[in-house]
Design a protein around this motif. Sequence first.
Motif, PDB file in Angstrom:
ATOM      1  N   VAL A   1      34.159  51.806  33.638  1.00 24.01           N
ATOM      2  CA  VAL A   1      33.696  50.521  33.104  1.00 24.01           C
ATOM      3  C   VAL A   1      32.472  50.119  33.916  1.00 24.01           C
ATOM      4  O   VAL A   1      32.272  50.622  35.043  1.00 24.01           O
ATOM      5  CB  VAL A   1      34.823  49.450  33.171  1.00 24.01           C
ATOM      6  N   GLN A   2      31.637  49.240  33.375  1.00 26.54           N
ATOM      7  CA  GLN A   2      30.498  48.753  34.149  1.00 26.54           C
ATOM      8  C   GLN A   2      31.000  47.814  35.248  1.00 26.54           C
ATOM      9  O   GLN A   2      31.874  46.967  35.022  1.00 26.54           O
ATOM     10  CB  GLN A   2      29.509  47.999  33.246  1.00 26.54           C
ATOM     11  N   LYS A   3      30.390  47.954  36.425  1.00 29.79           N
ATOM     12  CA  LYS A   3      30.741  47.119  37.581  1.00 29.79           C
ATOM     13  C   LYS A   3      30.599  45.630  37.230  1.00 29.79           C
ATOM     14  O   LYS A   3      31.471  44.819  37.538  1.00 29.79           O
ATOM     15  CB  LYS A   3      29.793  47.503  38.720  1.00 29.79           C
ATOM     16  N   LYS A   4      29.504  45.291  36.550  1.00 26.37           N
ATOM     17  CA  LYS A   4      29.263  43.873  36.214  1.00 26.37           C
ATOM     18  C   LYS A   4      30.293  43.355  35.220  1.00 26.37           C
ATOM     19  O   LYS A   4      30.620  42.170  35.211  1.00 26.37           O
ATOM     20  CB  LYS A   4      27.848  43.705  35.629  1.00 26.37           C
ATOM     21  N   ASN A   5      30.804  44.234  34.352  1.00 27.45           N
ATOM     22  CA  ASN A   5      31.820  43.771  33.418  1.00 27.45           C
ATOM     23  C   ASN A   5      33.135  43.501  34.147  1.00 27.45           C
ATOM     24  O   ASN A   5      33.825  42.519  33.857  1.00 27.45           O
ATOM     25  CB  ASN A   5      32.023  44.763  32.272  1.00 27.45           C
ATOM     26  N   LEU A   6      33.469  44.365  35.105  1.00 26.86           N
ATOM     27  CA  LEU A   6      34.687  44.112  35.889  1.00 26.86           C
ATOM     28  C   LEU A   6      34.564  42.781  36.636  1.00 26.86           C
ATOM     29  O   LEU A   6      35.498  41.974  36.643  1.00 26.86           O
ATOM     30  CB  LEU A   6      34.946  45.254  36.878  1.00 26.86           C
ATOM     31  N   GLU A   7      33.397  42.537  37.226  1.00 22.79           N
ATOM     32  CA  GLU A   7      33.207  41.267  37.953  1.00 22.79           C
ATOM     33  C   GLU A   7      33.382  40.076  37.012  1.00 22.79           C
ATOM     34  O   GLU A   7      33.999  39.066  37.369  1.00 22.79           O
ATOM     35  CB  GLU A   7      31.807  41.232  38.592  1.00 22.79           C
ATOM     36  N   THR A   8      32.837  40.200  35.801  1.00 22.76           N
ATOM     37  CA  THR A   8      32.990  39.128  34.802  1.00 22.76           C
ATOM     38  C   THR A   8      34.454  38.942  34.424  1.00 22.76           C
ATOM     39  O   THR A   8      34.942  37.818  34.300  1.00 22.76           O
ATOM     40  CB  THR A   8      32.180  39.493  33.537  1.00 22.76           C
ATOM     41  N   ALA A   9      35.153  40.074  34.236  1.00 23.92           N
ATOM     42  CA  ALA A   9      36.563  40.006  33.830  1.00 23.92           C
ATOM     43  C   ALA A   9      37.433  39.396  34.929  1.00 23.92           C
ATOM     44  O   ALA A   9      38.410  38.705  34.654  1.00 23.92           O
ATOM     45  CB  ALA A   9      37.058  41.405  33.479  1.00 23.92           C
ATOM     46  N   GLN A  10      37.064  39.650  36.189  1.00 23.82           N
ATOM     47  CA  GLN A  10      37.863  39.116  37.295  1.00 23.82           C
ATOM     48  C   GLN A  10      37.621  37.621  37.502  1.00 23.82           C
ATOM     49  O   GLN A  10      38.462  36.918  38.054  1.00 23.82           O
ATOM     50  CB  GLN A  10      37.574  39.884  38.584  1.00 23.82           C
ATOM     51  N   LYS A  11      36.442  37.153  37.103  1.00 24.63           N
ATOM     52  CA  LYS A  11      36.129  35.720  37.202  1.00 24.63           C
ATOM     53  C   LYS A  11      35.555  35.268  35.878  1.00 24.63           C
ATOM     54  O   LYS A  11      34.363  34.960  35.764  1.00 24.63           O
ATOM     55  CB  LYS A  11      35.059  35.515  38.286  1.00 24.63           C
TER      56      LYS A  11
END
Length: 297
Positions: free
Chosen positions: A152-162
């Motif tokens: 997954v894209q790193k930025k998408n994981l960050e968005t999903a976590q917050k």
Amino acid sequence: MMQVESKKLNIAGYEICPLPTGIFGLDGGAMFGTVPKVLWEKNIPADDKNRIPMEARALLLKKPGCNIVIDTGNGSDFVLKYGEKLGHKFQEMYNIDPHGPSLLKSLKNHGLKPEDVHHVILTHLHFDHAGGATSENSGSLAATFPKAQYYVQKKNLETAQKPNLREKASYFAANFEPLLSAGCLQLIDGDQKDLIPGVSVLVSNGHTVGQQIVKISDSKNTLLYCADVVPTSSHIRLAWVMGYDLNPMLLIEEKQKWLELAASEKWYLYFEHDPFCDAALISKQGSDFALTQRLQL
Ligand SMILES: [Zn+2]
């Protein structure tokens, strides 16, 4: 409506195999943003709650020794994942058909078991794309594909976590935290050519931050897994974007760039959410785009 033509594709050595994971329902108005219902209901009629049928169509790229799954549908085990209260409501709210096809049933139709999958590319972590990435295993949640590397894209994981307020109801930790704990989720930073030979990812930020669409390509053919950039064949019209999109003007810009290439280079466009066709070819029509052939792969 234009007839659907059957076509078997093999690109970069991969057999292209659609994996329907089941029909669900989303609000028709939300799927078509500012487009009036009198226009979109001709393409996809709504039910009495204004929901339209959506497919959650994953994709299998099948090659001996390298089986790749792109996206995983809504999944199951909703009570374990989302808790008693939401879990019970979830199936009903999104009209998820428990008896239809599922990710694992579709995979089985191609002779594969979960442990036969080597790679899982998640376009983004919204529940209708990543819901099948994890599932119940002896009472707790684990990776559905035990031997696979997930991406997954790193930025998408960050968005999903917050998640922001608008996307909070679409990102659920249960769909990705078990992958992180198991150490099987690889984070990608930006476009990546040949992430796996013949399979590249391209970043799009209009629908959510850090969505990646997938381009499967060899010297003859290209197929673009459009995910939520072009969720159905109706969305090839430039102004037909979803109410869900975070940044609709950016999405239109990104979509235009890829559709220009798709029209001029005759790429196959793969629609994750279209209930009536898997894929299509398009052409330029004035300043917009039109379907030239609907396909069933
Ligand atoms: Zn989405």
